[in-house]
Design a protein around this motif. Structure first.
Motif, PDB file in Angstrom:
ATOM      1  N   HIS A 113       0.337   9.476  -6.018  1.00 61.51           N
ATOM      2  CA  HIS A 113       0.649  10.899  -5.845  1.00 61.51           C
ATOM      3  C   HIS A 113       1.801  11.360  -6.734  1.00 61.51           C
ATOM      4  CE1 HIS A 113      -2.034  11.880  -2.475  1.00 61.51           C
ATOM      5  NE2 HIS A 113      -1.841  10.631  -2.076  1.00 61.51           N
ATOM      6  N   PHE A 114       2.765  10.475  -6.973  1.00 64.78           N
ATOM      7  CA  PHE A 114       3.923  10.820  -7.806  1.00 64.78           C
ATOM      8  C   PHE A 114       4.154   9.688  -8.823  1.00 64.78           C
ATOM      9  CE2 PHE A 114       4.604  13.479  -4.110  1.00 64.78           C
ATOM     10  CZ  PHE A 114       5.081  14.668  -4.664  1.00 64.78           C
ATOM     11  N   GLY A 123       2.120  -7.859  -6.266  1.00 64.37           N
ATOM     12  CA  GLY A 123       1.850  -7.355  -7.610  1.00 64.37           C
ATOM     13  C   GLY A 123       2.163  -5.890  -7.836  1.00 64.37           C
ATOM     14  N   GLU A 124       2.605  -5.161  -6.801  1.00 60.33           N
ATOM     15  CA  GLU A 124       2.959  -3.747  -6.983  1.00 60.33           C
ATOM     16  C   GLU A 124       4.325  -3.649  -7.656  1.00 60.33           C
ATOM     17  OE1 GLU A 124       1.001  -1.166  -6.467  1.00 60.33           O
ATOM     18  OE2 GLU A 124      -0.579  -2.527  -5.781  1.00 60.33           O
ATOM     19  N   GLY A 129       4.261  -7.510 -11.012  1.00 56.91           N
ATOM     20  CA  GLY A 129       5.130  -7.029  -9.941  1.00 56.91           C
ATOM     21  C   GLY A 129       6.603  -7.123 -10.246  1.00 56.91           C
ATOM     22  N   ARG A 130       6.955  -7.488 -11.454  1.00 55.21           N
ATOM     23  CA  ARG A 130       8.366  -7.618 -11.810  1.00 55.21           C
ATOM     24  C   ARG A 130       9.048  -6.251 -11.757  1.00 55.21           C
ATOM     25  NH1 ARG A 130      11.171 -11.111 -16.414  1.00 55.21           N
ATOM     26  NH2 ARG A 130      13.137  -9.999 -16.632  1.00 55.21           N
ATOM     27  N   PRO A 131      10.179  -6.130 -11.048  1.00 52.83           N
ATOM     28  CA  PRO A 131      10.851  -4.827 -10.934  1.00 52.83           C
ATOM     29  C   PRO A 131      11.505  -4.402 -12.235  1.00 52.83           C
ATOM     30  CG  PRO A 131      12.217  -6.540  -9.958  1.00 52.83           C
ATOM     31  CD  PRO A 131      10.903  -7.190 -10.312  1.00 52.83           C
ATOM     32  N   GLY A 132      11.644  -3.087 -12.403  1.00 53.82           N
ATOM     33  CA  GLY A 132      12.332  -2.587 -13.587  1.00 53.82           C
ATOM     34  C   GLY A 132      13.786  -3.003 -13.614  1.00 53.82           C
ATOM     35  N   ALA A 133      14.394  -3.071 -12.425  1.00 50.71           N
ATOM     36  CA  ALA A 133      15.782  -3.508 -12.304  1.00 50.71           C
ATOM     37  C   ALA A 133      15.929  -4.290 -11.011  1.00 50.71           C
ATOM     38  CB  ALA A 133      16.731  -2.319 -12.319  1.00 50.71           C
ATOM     39  N   LEU A 134      16.749  -5.319 -11.045  1.00 49.66           N
ATOM     40  CA  LEU A 134      17.014  -6.128  -9.854  1.00 49.66           C
ATOM     41  C   LEU A 134      18.522  -6.166  -9.639  1.00 49.66           C
ATOM     42  CD1 LEU A 134      15.844  -8.032  -7.649  1.00 49.66           C
ATOM     43  CD2 LEU A 134      16.292  -9.931  -9.221  1.00 49.66           C
ATOM     44  N   VAL A 135      18.953  -5.737  -8.452  1.00 52.01           N
ATOM     45  CA  VAL A 135      20.375  -5.658  -8.129  1.00 52.01           C
ATOM     46  C   VAL A 135      20.680  -6.560  -6.939  1.00 52.01           C
ATOM     47  CG1 VAL A 135      22.271  -4.131  -7.420  1.00 52.01           C
ATOM     48  CG2 VAL A 135      20.500  -3.287  -8.976  1.00 52.01           C
ATOM     49  N   TRP A 136      21.698  -7.386  -7.069  1.00 52.84           N
ATOM     50  CA  TRP A 136      22.195  -8.220  -5.980  1.00 52.84           C
ATOM     51  C   TRP A 136      23.306  -7.433  -5.293  1.00 52.84           C
ATOM     52  CZ3 TRP A 136      24.052 -13.990  -6.739  1.00 52.84           C
ATOM     53  CH2 TRP A 136      24.627 -14.464  -5.538  1.00 52.84           C
ATOM     54  N   LYS A 137      23.119  -7.124  -4.009  1.00 53.09           N
ATOM     55  CA  LYS A 137      24.124  -6.398  -3.222  1.00 53.09           C
ATOM     56  C   LYS A 137      24.903  -7.378  -2.358  1.00 53.09           C
ATOM     57  CE  LYS A 137      24.497  -2.888   0.432  1.00 53.09           C
ATOM     58  NZ  LYS A 137      23.703  -2.043   1.360  1.00 53.09           N
ATOM     59  N   TYR A 138      26.229  -7.343  -2.473  1.00 52.58           N
ATOM     60  CA  TYR A 138      27.110  -8.306  -1.817  1.00 52.58           C
ATOM     61  C   TYR A 138      28.172  -7.521  -1.045  1.00 52.58           C
ATOM     62  CZ  TYR A 138      30.196 -12.572  -1.881  1.00 52.58           C
ATOM     63  OH  TYR A 138      30.990 -13.655  -1.589  1.00 52.58           O
ATOM     64  N   ILE A 139      28.016  -7.429   0.294  1.00 49.88           N
ATOM     65  CA  ILE A 139      29.004  -6.735   1.117  1.00 49.88           C
ATOM     66  C   ILE A 139      30.201  -7.651   1.321  1.00 49.88           C
ATOM     67  CG2 ILE A 139      29.463  -5.604   3.328  1.00 49.88           C
ATOM     68  CD1 ILE A 139      26.492  -5.035   3.558  1.00 49.88           C
ATOM     69  N   GLU A 171       0.820  -1.209   0.000  1.00 50.50           N
ATOM     70  CA  GLU A 171       0.000   0.000   0.000  1.00 50.50           C
ATOM     71  C   GLU A 171       0.858   1.265   0.000  1.00 50.50           C
ATOM     72  OE1 GLU A 171      -3.525   0.056   2.570  1.00 50.50           O
ATOM     73  OE2 GLU A 171      -3.156  -2.074   2.958  1.00 50.50           O
ATOM     74  N   LEU A 172       2.043   1.196   0.611  1.00 48.87           N
ATOM     75  CA  LEU A 172       2.965   2.333   0.557  1.00 48.87           C
ATOM     76  C   LEU A 172       3.356   2.608  -0.886  1.00 48.87           C
ATOM     77  CD1 LEU A 172       5.367   1.473   3.537  1.00 48.87           C
ATOM     78  CD2 LEU A 172       3.602   3.232   3.523  1.00 48.87           C
ATOM     79  N   VAL A 173       3.682   1.555  -1.595  1.00 49.62           N
ATOM     80  CA  VAL A 173       4.079   1.683  -3.000  1.00 49.62           C
ATOM     81  C   VAL A 173       2.920   2.240  -3.825  1.00 49.62           C
ATOM     82  CG1 VAL A 173       4.918   0.433  -5.030  1.00 49.62           C
ATOM     83  CG2 VAL A 173       5.694  -0.235  -2.744  1.00 49.62           C
ATOM     84  N   ARG A 174       1.722   1.752  -3.551  1.00 44.78           N
ATOM     85  CA  ARG A 174       0.544   2.194  -4.298  1.00 44.78           C
ATOM     86  C   ARG A 174       0.237   3.669  -4.039  1.00 44.78           C
ATOM     87  NH1 ARG A 174      -3.434  -1.130  -2.177  1.00 44.78           N
ATOM     88  NH2 ARG A 174      -2.159  -2.835  -3.002  1.00 44.78           N
TER      89      ARG A 174
END
Length: 241
Positions: free
Chosen positions: A100-101, A122-123, A165-175, A92-95
């Motif tokens: 609004h933007f 699905g967002e 709900g597929r993201p525009g970009a998916l990044v794997w972050k590895y510290i 709901e935050l995403v929606r």
């Protein structure tokens, strides 16, 4: 000067005077299932007032006020000292933000220890960054205490297979830590990232306890890169040197 995002070597700028905000960071939730040694979450939950989840009405008030005052917002990033997906109404935050933007980029930073379909519902997010520090269970679970290596891997796999709900970009972050910085494991992570089909794998030089001493910002040119979608970066404190 104590802010992690303070950049003393960059020229002074006041984008707010132009009514433009580059990024709004939203701590959707202070709750978290993991107990990562370098995170201050366990201390903050003891001293910060509840509730530990962002109030939807408060979030919408922020959005309404910004829009009414003609602010442009480049990006809304869900992050913080807790896990954003612990918010019971995260979709709901995403929606709300999209309503609004609609042109503003929305980005999520998560541990990925969740069922993707349930958590995102699905967002669509413009980018999802999944923190997964290792290419094997033994190294991953040494820092991400309470997490399971298979979960973020499956989360990324499901994200790339999702429909609406597929993201525009998916990044794997590895510290990079001393227990996950062997060249063989770094290569395996890059191979796994290629198999999954993530858009990028980001290796981060940290300043935390247990940081890698094999690979640091000082010798970044020696970092083993085997695929074109590899990125290296450092925690903000490195940019204050």
């Amino acid at each position: 000067p104590g802010c992690a995002f303070f950049r003393p070597n960059e020229p002074f700028a006041v984008p707010l005077a132009q009514k433009r905000i580059r990024k709004i960071q939203i701590e959707a939730s202070l709750a978290c299932r993991l107990r990562c040694p370098g995170c201050s979450n366990r201390f903050q939950v003891q001293i910060r007032p509840q509730p530990f989840h962002m109030d939807l009405a408060l979030f919408e008030q922020l959005l309404r006020t910004l829009r009414a005052d003609d602010y442009a917002v480049d990006e809304i990033e869900y992050c913080g000292q807790g896990e954003p997906l612990q918010h019971p109404r995260f979709p709901e935050l995403v929606r709300l933000a999209r309503a609004h933007f609609p042109a503003t980029r929305q980005r999520l930073i998560t541990s990925g220890n969740f069922d993707f379909e349930v958590a995102i519902a699905g967002e669509r997010l413009d980018e999802i960054m999944v923190s997964c520090d290792g290419a094997a269970r033994e190294s991953y679970e040494q820092y991400r205490i309470g997490g399971r290596f298979e979960r973020p891997i499956q989360f990324m796999r499901d994200a790339l297979r999702a429909g609406s709900g597929r993201p525009g970009a998916l990044v794997w972050k590895y510290i990079l830590f001393e227990w996950n910085d062997r060249p063989e494991e770094i290569r395996r992570a890059q191979e796994l990232a290629a198999e999954l089909g993530v858009h990028a794998i980001l290796f981060v030089f940290t300043h935390s306890k247990g940081k890698s001493r094999r690979f640091m910002p000082e010798n970044v040119s020696e970092f083993p890169v085997h695929f074109p979608n590899v990125i290296t970066n450092a925690t903000p404190i490195h940019y204050q040197q």
